[in-house]
Design a protein around this motif. Structure first.
Motif, PDB file in Angstrom:
ATOM      1  N   ARG A 198      -1.327  -8.103   2.439  1.00  0.00           N
ATOM      2  CA  ARG A 198      -1.514  -7.800   0.925  1.00  0.00           C
ATOM      3  C   ARG A 198      -1.474  -6.204   0.893  1.00  0.00           C
ATOM      4  O   ARG A 198      -0.984  -5.687   0.115  1.00  0.00           O
ATOM      5  N   GLU A 199      -2.134  -5.534   1.794  1.00  0.00           N
ATOM      6  CA  GLU A 199      -2.334  -3.902   1.779  1.00  0.00           C
ATOM      7  C   GLU A 199      -1.077  -3.321   1.760  1.00  0.00           C
ATOM      8  O   GLU A 199      -0.842  -2.220   0.951  1.00  0.00           O
ATOM      9  N   GLU A 200      -0.139  -3.661   2.797  1.00  0.00           N
ATOM     10  CA  GLU A 200       1.060  -2.980   2.855  1.00  0.00           C
ATOM     11  C   GLU A 200       2.280  -3.316   2.174  1.00  0.00           C
ATOM     12  O   GLU A 200       3.448  -2.509   1.955  1.00  0.00           O
ATOM     13  N   THR A 201       2.087  -4.582   1.576  1.00  0.00           N
ATOM     14  CA  THR A 201       3.512  -4.899   0.962  1.00  0.00           C
ATOM     15  C   THR A 201       2.994  -5.759  -0.656  1.00  0.00           C
ATOM     16  O   THR A 201       3.788  -5.643  -1.456  1.00  0.00           O
ATOM     17  N   GLY A 202       1.820  -5.758  -0.836  1.00  0.00           N
ATOM     18  CA  GLY A 202       1.497  -6.500  -2.159  1.00  0.00           C
ATOM     19  C   GLY A 202       1.674  -7.948  -2.302  1.00  0.00           C
ATOM     20  O   GLY A 202       1.646  -8.540  -3.254  1.00  0.00           O
ATOM     21  N   LEU A 203       2.043  -8.429  -1.143  1.00  0.00           N
ATOM     22  CA  LEU A 203       2.305  -9.742  -0.994  1.00  0.00           C
ATOM     23  C   LEU A 203       1.053 -10.752  -0.640  1.00  0.00           C
ATOM     24  O   LEU A 203       0.117 -10.332   0.175  1.00  0.00           O
ATOM     25  N   ASP A 204       0.853 -12.076  -1.145  1.00  0.00           N
ATOM     26  CA  ASP A 204      -0.156 -12.911  -0.873  1.00  0.00           C
ATOM     27  C   ASP A 204       0.117 -13.824   0.053  1.00  0.00           C
ATOM     28  O   ASP A 204       1.132 -14.514   0.114  1.00  0.00           O
TER      29      ASP A 204
ATOM     30  N   ASP B  51      12.442 -16.918  -1.423  1.00  0.00           N
ATOM     31  CA  ASP B  51      12.963 -15.707  -1.724  1.00  0.00           C
ATOM     32  C   ASP B  51      11.556 -14.892  -2.615  1.00  0.00           C
ATOM     33  O   ASP B  51      11.130 -15.415  -3.504  1.00  0.00           O
ATOM     34  N   LEU B  52      11.283 -13.814  -2.051  1.00  0.00           N
ATOM     35  CA  LEU B  52      10.375 -13.280  -2.540  1.00  0.00           C
ATOM     36  C   LEU B  52      10.427 -11.882  -3.328  1.00  0.00           C
ATOM     37  O   LEU B  52      11.623 -11.238  -3.195  1.00  0.00           O
ATOM     38  N   PRO B  53       9.802 -11.282  -4.157  1.00  0.00           N
ATOM     39  CA  PRO B  53      10.136 -10.172  -4.850  1.00  0.00           C
ATOM     40  C   PRO B  53      10.045  -8.846  -4.034  1.00  0.00           C
ATOM     41  O   PRO B  53       9.694  -8.979  -2.947  1.00  0.00           O
ATOM     42  N   ALA B  54      10.584  -7.930  -4.728  1.00  0.00           N
ATOM     43  CA  ALA B  54      10.574  -6.593  -4.079  1.00  0.00           C
ATOM     44  C   ALA B  54       8.935  -6.412  -3.607  1.00  0.00           C
ATOM     45  O   ALA B  54       8.085  -6.240  -4.465  1.00  0.00           O
ATOM     46  N   PRO B  55       8.816  -5.951  -2.364  1.00  0.00           N
ATOM     47  CA  PRO B  55       7.454  -5.348  -1.904  1.00  0.00           C
ATOM     48  C   PRO B  55       7.091  -4.144  -2.544  1.00  0.00           C
ATOM     49  O   PRO B  55       7.712  -3.341  -3.011  1.00  0.00           O
ATOM     50  N   THR B  56       5.693  -4.033  -2.497  1.00  0.00           N
ATOM     51  CA  THR B  56       4.933  -2.757  -2.964  1.00  0.00           C
ATOM     52  C   THR B  56       4.283  -2.358  -1.869  1.00  0.00           C
ATOM     53  O   THR B  56       3.544  -2.717  -1.123  1.00  0.00           O
ATOM     54  N   ALA B  57       4.629  -1.054  -1.476  1.00  0.00           N
ATOM     55  CA  ALA B  57       4.060  -0.265  -0.242  1.00  0.00           C
ATOM     56  C   ALA B  57       2.724   0.134  -0.496  1.00  0.00           C
ATOM     57  O   ALA B  57       2.425   0.632  -1.715  1.00  0.00           O
ATOM     58  N   GLY B  58       1.791   0.130   0.412  1.00  0.00           N
ATOM     59  CA  GLY B  58       0.462   0.552   0.078  1.00  0.00           C
ATOM     60  C   GLY B  58      -0.101   1.296   1.486  1.00  0.00           C
ATOM     61  O   GLY B  58       0.390   1.237   2.538  1.00  0.00           O
ATOM     62  N   THR B  59      -1.418   1.582   1.354  1.00  0.00           N
ATOM     63  CA  THR B  59      -2.241   2.207   2.394  1.00  0.00           C
ATOM     64  C   THR B  59      -1.560   3.258   3.060  1.00  0.00           C
ATOM     65  O   THR B  59      -0.820   4.258   2.414  1.00  0.00           O
ATOM     66  N   ASP B  60      -1.071   3.187   4.629  1.00  0.00           N
ATOM     67  CA  ASP B  60      -0.291   4.544   5.221  1.00  0.00           C
ATOM     68  C   ASP B  60       1.249   3.981   5.133  1.00  0.00           C
ATOM     69  O   ASP B  60       2.197   4.616   6.003  1.00  0.00           O
TER      70      ASP B  60
END
Length: 227
Positions: A62-68, A102-111
């Motif tokens: 969740r934190e590094e990619t935004g994926l559940d 097929d997953l959506p574009a991830p969202t970077a987070g934390t470090d």
């Protein structure tokens, strides 16, 4: 004596695989801090005192990619603990394998400075991941390929309702080989509990309407679908 045992940190790393644009792709993050600042790596991080390994893997996802984690199949892959694998301190990582449609574009987070889907074959050919993540990715790829032979895990790459052609394409992408459509159809529908007809059809494959299936309740495939 406790002083005779130097401290050891525990981390989790994630091999997240999906089929995108007709390729098997892996989720990578660009490191935003040292060590290996700016290099691509598998998403992951340190185990917290109040969580177990699976909780840490779900949190890092969740934190590094935004994926559940609810959208992926998640299982432990193995552990890596070479003394020099992390320049900060002695670190043992417990890698996890995650598979999803097929997953959506991830969202970077934390470090993480960035997060992208990359073609697995290209990443392994470049052999430039941080730490020992190239070896972990190779192990994750082989685990996925092997599990497709003996378990119905290929359905984890498919939507809830899928055609046999879509399922065959998963096998072709993950195994890196073309399969005979009729022979594949016979084997899949002949494996007890692998797929169940929904009674509906679709034309999204093009051409004539194709029957839709969903994953059955089988845990292993009898007979297996060997490469």
């Amino acid at each position: 004596m406790p002083s005779a045992h130097p401290p050891v940190a525990v981390t989790v790393d994630l091999v997240v695989l999906t089929v995108r644009d007709e390729d098997l792709q892996v989720l990578l993050v660009r490191r935003g801090e040292e060590p290996h600042l700016g290099r691509w790596a598998l998403p992951g991080g340190f185990l917290r005192p109040d969580e177990d390994l699976d909780q840490a893997a779900a949190r890092e996802l969740r934190e590094e990619t935004g994926l559940d984690v609810a959208r992926v199949h998640l299982e432990q892959l193995g552990s890596w603990g070479a003394p020099d694998r992390d320049p900060r301190m002695r670190t043992v990582t417990v890698a996890h394998l995650a598979l999803a449609p097929d997953l959506p574009a991830p969202t970077a987070g934390t470090d993480a400075a960035d997060a992208q889907w990359r073609v697995v074959a290209d990443v392994l050919a470049e052999d430039d991941l941080a730490f020992d993540h190239g070896a972990i990715l190779a192990a994750g790829l082989e685990r996925a390929r092997a599990k497709l032979e003996y378990t119905p895990l290929a359905a984890a790459f498919c939507p809830a309702d899928f055609t046999i052609s879509e399922l065959r394409r998963v096998y072709e992408v993950v195994w890196g080989t073309r399969l005979d459509p009729r022979n594949f159809h016979r084997k899949v529908t002949g494996a007890a509990g692998f797929v169940v007809e929904t009674g509906a059809t679709t034309t999204r494959d093009g051409g004539r309407p194709a029957r839709l299936f969903r994953a059955g309740d089988a845990r292993t495939l009898h007979p297996p679908l060997l490469r």
